[in-house]
Design an enzyme around this catalytic site. Structure first.
Site, mmCIF file in Angstrom:
data_model
loop_
_atom_site.group_PDB
_atom_site.id
_atom_site.type_symbol
_atom_site.label_atom_id
_atom_site.label_comp_id
_atom_site.label_asym_id
_atom_site.label_seq_id
_atom_site.Cartn_x
_atom_site.Cartn_y
_atom_site.Cartn_z
ATOM 1 N N VAL A 1 1.750 -0.916 -6.135
ATOM 2 C CA VAL A 1 1.030 -1.449 -7.293
ATOM 3 C C VAL A 1 -0.038 -0.429 -7.714
ATOM 4 O O VAL A 1 -1.175 -0.447 -7.244
ATOM 5 C CB VAL A 1 0.398 -2.818 -6.957
ATOM 6 C CG1 VAL A 1 -0.382 -3.342 -8.159
ATOM 7 C CG2 VAL A 1 1.495 -3.806 -6.565
ATOM 8 N N HIS A 2 0.358 0.508 -8.573
ATOM 9 C CA HIS A 2 -0.565 1.571 -8.978
ATOM 10 C C HIS A 2 -1.497 1.097 -10.107
ATOM 11 O O HIS A 2 -2.650 0.751 -9.880
ATOM 12 C CB HIS A 2 0.210 2.822 -9.424
ATOM 13 C CG HIS A 2 0.965 3.483 -8.309
ATOM 14 N ND1 HIS A 2 0.350 3.932 -7.159
ATOM 15 C CD2 HIS A 2 2.284 3.785 -8.171
ATOM 16 C CE1 HIS A 2 1.257 4.485 -6.360
ATOM 17 N NE2 HIS A 2 2.433 4.401 -6.953
ATOM 18 N N ASP A 3 -0.986 1.089 -11.339
ATOM 19 C CA ASP A 3 -1.870 0.876 -12.492
ATOM 20 C C ASP A 3 -2.504 -0.516 -12.492
ATOM 21 O O ASP A 3 -3.672 -0.676 -12.877
ATOM 22 C CB ASP A 3 -1.090 1.101 -13.794
ATOM 23 C CG ASP A 3 -0.677 2.557 -13.948
ATOM 24 O OD1 ASP A 3 -1.174 3.409 -13.177
ATOM 25 O OD2 ASP A 3 0.147 2.856 -14.830
#
Lengths: 318, 318
Positions: free
Chosen positions: B242-244
């Site tokens: 879950v980056h952005d």
């Protein structure tokens, strides 16, 4: 018997590591090589000669490099080791005529050929002597049994540097030499801050060593005072990190450590100068800078209590 | 209401983060700015326009930079996001005449002045647009309320890079811009791989979102297929990092994270290019490269399950 050359810049923890090596079972110290680092080369060579006499180590002491492959030597770490490198204890005059007739790099090359596949290099100083030996005779990479390096930091457990946010002192003192060393095709293991700053020896252990470790134990207590004061001031602890002795511990019992394999580069300029960077073998993509470099071993975890016990038992002879 | 400008290079996880932002309580999206990165600027601008229409976001979309401050743009990450940036789903023509009349950097400067101390920049792309805005008008550093950046890696939990052993993609795409951004005197928080790779959303969550998240939930499932395939191939997991969305989560609930404070530099050349390096405030000695730089915030730990729950509840509207 494991034949060992100890490359060192004594240094308080160098002295503790050398005594550890001397008292370990199954180890034959075939030579001690000095390097600039914790002190000037004059200081560290004098200390190496003194420690060998004091500990009864009957092996040649060869003087090494006064400065890195390029540029000038960093300032001695007087605030860590004292201005005489050994905690500012009183010391006698030490005659230099006991020195081996060749330089450290030449000695390493000679020994690699005399005892092929038998010599382990335990290197706890800037990497200049070993890199100079490699430049002098690249064939030694195939003749040395193993290289164990105290130096570097890979960010495990939050340990990434002690002279900059990403650089450790030994590597930072000669990044070019370290990069050449890690790129040679010999089996090499790095024992860096990732594990040495996880292994913390309480002041109380030093006190016990003075009681049970004979005259050398008392000597360790005397020199360690300065080093403990440094740790109290900088880390707020009544204890010390176990840097150089962790490299000896790896020699004696690699099962103390967990490791990661992959090629290693050293940053040689810019704000990250002295940083050690490994490309883990398990990651598929290899950026150009890590290609065609041998996979080496980095210690990423340690059973600290078992290491401390090994040190105490070995040095106290219990 | 928190006024937010979302700087983005959509990108599958950019789309997921934008939907998260849209459905969050107490957030007003005052603009979306596009950047090269996951795709070319043509692709990411088109996607930004498309997503705003699809998600019912009634805010200007301003087109940003096609390339970094210096040098050429990196190749689009087609293997991660598909060649259209959104998992190669079928897409309609998107008219460019809906675009805002000024560029992204000019838009950011305008908004900073129109709503002083009210704008939060959530930046999940290369840092070029924000750095260009700063160069255009350095006074915005004192007018922007907060900057939250998805990018970088500091080695916590073993997360140090995804495009090199020490570099993360957003920072690596324009290291100079990131270095300027982190050096500006605005309150800035980095949500990097240290926490985004600790937060892993199972494929099963995406399937549930498709059931309970309406047409947008089904859209996320459709685009996420490609992204999940990439993670399966590269990480061997039926799940995604879950980056952005982690940057949006920091905006909504900073208590999800533990942080470390200190000035930050970015390595701008050499083998460590793109690396982010913080000098922790608690370390006494500050090397020259970190001096006279503002102390910024780095996320070093995350309550991953609580973040995943927040994402699901917000997007599914439960």
């Amino acid at each position: 018997m494991r034949k060992v050359i100890f490359d060192t810049d004594p240094g308080i923890d160098d002295a503790m590591a050398l005594l550890f090596l001397k008292r370990a079972h199954g180890v034959e110290i075939v030579g001690v090589t000095s390097s600039f680092g914790n002190g000037t080369i004059e200081t560290t060579t004098r200390n190496a000669l003194y420690l060998c006499e004091l500990f009864g180590i009957d092996a040649p002491v060869a003087e090494g490099s006064a400065s890195p492959l390029a540029g000038a030597a960093r300032s001695p770490a007087d605030h860590v080791h004292g201005s005489n490198g050994l905690g500012d204890i009183a010391m006698p005059e030490v005659p230099r005529n006991a020195l081996y007739e060749k330089t450290a790099d030449a000695f390493i090359v000679d020994m690699a050929h005399r005892f092929p596949h038998q010599i382990t290099l335990v290197a706890v100083a800037p990497m200049t002597n070993l890199a100079s030996a490699l430049r002098r005779d690249p064939s030694i990479a195939g003749l040395i049994k193993e290289v164990i390096v105290m130096g570097g930091a890979f960010g495990f457990h939050g340990h990434s540097g002690n002279v900059s946010p990403v650089a450790e002192a030994n590597i930072s003192s000669d990044p070019q030499a370290a990069d050449e060393l890690f790129g040679a095709a010999w089996p090499l293991t790095i024992v860096g801050l990732d594990v040495t700053q996880e292994t913390i020896m309480p002041a109380e252990t030093i006190a016990r060593l003075a009681q049970h470790g004979g005259p050398e134990g008392r000597f360790i207590r005397d020199i360690a005072r300065f080093y403990l004061d440094f740790h109290k001031d900088s880390e707020g602890m009544d204890a010390m990190f176990v840097h150089d002795s962790s490299a000896v511990a790896y020699l004696l019992d690699p099962s103390l450590f967990t490791v990661r394999r992959g090629p290693i580069r050293v940053v040689c300029d810019g704000i990250a100068v002295g940083q050690t960077i490994q490309k883990p073998d398990r990651k598929k993509t290899t950026p150009p800078a890590w290609r065609d470099r041998p996979s080496q071993t980095v210690c990423v975890g340690v059973d600290a209590q078992r290491l401390l016990d090994l040190y105490y038992r070995t040095v106290a002879g219990t």
